[in-house]
Scaffold this motif. Structure first.
Motif, PDB file in Angstrom:
ATOM      1  N   LYS A  63      -9.472  27.875  48.203  1.00 34.21           N
ATOM      2  CA  LYS A  63      -9.548  29.043  49.082  1.00 34.21           C
ATOM      3  C   LYS A  63     -10.600  30.027  48.599  1.00 34.21           C
ATOM      4  O   LYS A  63     -11.377  30.564  49.387  1.00 34.21           O
ATOM      5  CB  LYS A  63      -8.191  29.736  49.167  1.00 34.21           C
ATOM      6  N   LEU A  66     -14.169  28.578  49.186  1.00 34.41           N
ATOM      7  CA  LEU A  66     -14.578  28.589  50.586  1.00 34.41           C
ATOM      8  C   LEU A  66     -14.722  30.002  51.157  1.00 34.41           C
ATOM      9  O   LEU A  66     -15.307  30.181  52.223  1.00 34.41           O
ATOM     10  CB  LEU A  66     -13.607  27.768  51.425  1.00 34.41           C
ATOM     11  N   SER A  73     -21.080  26.697  52.702  1.00 32.75           N
ATOM     12  CA  SER A  73     -21.981  25.967  53.598  1.00 32.75           C
ATOM     13  C   SER A  73     -22.844  24.984  52.806  1.00 32.75           C
ATOM     14  O   SER A  73     -23.118  23.875  53.272  1.00 32.75           O
ATOM     15  CB  SER A  73     -22.850  26.924  54.396  1.00 32.75           C
ATOM     16  N   LYS A  76     -20.570  22.025  51.950  1.00 36.79           N
ATOM     17  CA  LYS A  76     -20.246  21.204  53.116  1.00 36.79           C
ATOM     18  C   LYS A  76     -21.375  20.237  53.465  1.00 36.79           C
ATOM     19  O   LYS A  76     -21.126  19.155  54.003  1.00 36.79           O
ATOM     20  CB  LYS A  76     -19.921  22.094  54.317  1.00 36.79           C
ATOM     21  N   LEU A  79     -20.982  16.770  51.766  1.00 34.93           N
ATOM     22  CA  LEU A  79     -19.846  15.921  52.125  1.00 34.93           C
ATOM     23  C   LEU A  79     -20.247  14.817  53.085  1.00 34.93           C
ATOM     24  O   LEU A  79     -21.167  14.961  53.887  1.00 34.93           O
ATOM     25  CB  LEU A  79     -18.740  16.762  52.749  1.00 34.93           C
ATOM     26  N   GLY A  82     -16.548  13.227  58.143  1.00 33.59           N
ATOM     27  CA  GLY A  82     -15.100  13.052  58.160  1.00 33.59           C
ATOM     28  C   GLY A  82     -14.388  13.697  56.980  1.00 33.59           C
ATOM     29  O   GLY A  82     -13.173  13.828  56.997  1.00 33.59           O
ATOM     30  N   GLN A  83     -15.131  14.085  55.940  1.00 35.13           N
ATOM     31  CA  GLN A  83     -14.489  14.743  54.802  1.00 35.13           C
ATOM     32  C   GLN A  83     -14.371  16.234  55.092  1.00 35.13           C
ATOM     33  O   GLN A  83     -15.264  16.836  55.683  1.00 35.13           O
ATOM     34  CB  GLN A  83     -15.313  14.554  53.521  1.00 35.13           C
ATOM     35  N   ARG A  84     -13.268  16.818  54.661  1.00 34.67           N
ATOM     36  CA  ARG A  84     -13.051  18.249  54.828  1.00 34.67           C
ATOM     37  C   ARG A  84     -13.245  18.922  53.480  1.00 34.67           C
ATOM     38  O   ARG A  84     -12.750  18.449  52.457  1.00 34.67           O
ATOM     39  CB  ARG A  84     -11.658  18.502  55.374  1.00 34.67           C
ATOM     40  N   ALA A  85     -13.945  20.034  53.489  1.00 34.71           N
ATOM     41  CA  ALA A  85     -14.299  20.723  52.250  1.00 34.71           C
ATOM     42  C   ALA A  85     -13.057  21.142  51.475  1.00 34.71           C
ATOM     43  O   ALA A  85     -12.986  20.959  50.253  1.00 34.71           O
ATOM     44  CB  ALA A  85     -15.168  21.942  52.556  1.00 34.71           C
ATOM     45  N   TYR A  86     -12.067  21.688  52.158  1.00 33.66           N
ATOM     46  CA  TYR A  86     -10.854  22.164  51.492  1.00 33.66           C
ATOM     47  C   TYR A  86     -10.158  21.021  50.751  1.00 33.66           C
ATOM     48  O   TYR A  86      -9.827  21.128  49.574  1.00 33.66           O
ATOM     49  CB  TYR A  86      -9.921  22.795  52.529  1.00 33.66           C
ATOM     50  N   ASN A  87      -9.964  19.904  51.435  1.00 39.79           N
ATOM     51  CA  ASN A  87      -9.288  18.757  50.828  1.00 39.79           C
ATOM     52  C   ASN A  87     -10.101  18.178  49.674  1.00 39.79           C
ATOM     53  O   ASN A  87      -9.545  17.797  48.641  1.00 39.79           O
ATOM     54  CB  ASN A  87      -9.044  17.667  51.873  1.00 39.79           C
ATOM     55  N   GLN A  88     -11.405  18.112  49.849  1.00 39.59           N
ATOM     56  CA  GLN A  88     -12.264  17.551  48.813  1.00 39.59           C
ATOM     57  C   GLN A  88     -12.271  18.440  47.568  1.00 39.59           C
ATOM     58  O   GLN A  88     -12.259  17.941  46.442  1.00 39.59           O
ATOM     59  CB  GLN A  88     -13.683  17.366  49.356  1.00 39.59           C
TER      60      GLN A  88
END
Length: 101
Positions: A63, A66, A73, A76, A79, A82-88
Motif C-alpha cells: 500500500k 503504490l 507507474s 507497473k 510487470l 495480467g500481473q497486478r502490482a499489489y499482488n506482485q
C-alpha cells in the motif's frame, strides 16, 4: 421460481456482505450460499501468528509503495500482462522475508 443471473451473483460475491452473515461461492454454474465462518475461537499457533504478521507487513508495504504514484507507474511497466502490482509486491516481500529471516 425466480432465476437470478450468474452475473448478478458474481457482483454480489465481489462485494462485502452486510454484517458478514453469508458467503456466496460460485463454482462453474453452481452457486453455494454458506454461513460466514466464525473464527472467534480459533487459537493460532506461533508459526501461524508469525505468518499472519508477515502478511500484514507485506500488505502495508504494498500500500505504501503504490501510494507513491511515480514509483508505482514505473513498477507497473515492469510487470507482465495480467500481473497486478499489489499482488506482485506482496509476493516479492514475502519471498525476501523468507530468504532473510
Amino acid at each position: 421460481m425466480a432465476r437470478l443471473s450468474l452475473e448478478l451473483l458474481k457482483d454480489l460475491q465481489s462485494r462485502a456482505t452486510p454484517g458478514k452473515s453469508f458467503i456466496l461461492r460460485i463454482d462453474g454454474d453452481d452457486v453455494f450460499i454458506r454461513k460466514f465462518p466464525d473464527m472467534s475461537n480459533v487459537v493460532w499457533t506461533p508459526k501461524q501468528k508469525k505468518q499472519r504478521s508477515l502478511f500484514a507487513q507485506a500488505q502495508a508495504y504494498a500500500k505504501e509503495f503504490l501510494s507513491d504514484v511515480a514509483r508505482a507507474s514505473q513498477y507497473k511497466e515492469t510487470l507482465k500482462p495480467g500481473q497486478r502490482a499489489y499482488n506482485q509486491l506482496i509476493a516479492e516481500y514475502m519471498i525476501r522475508a523468507r530468504q532473510n529471516p
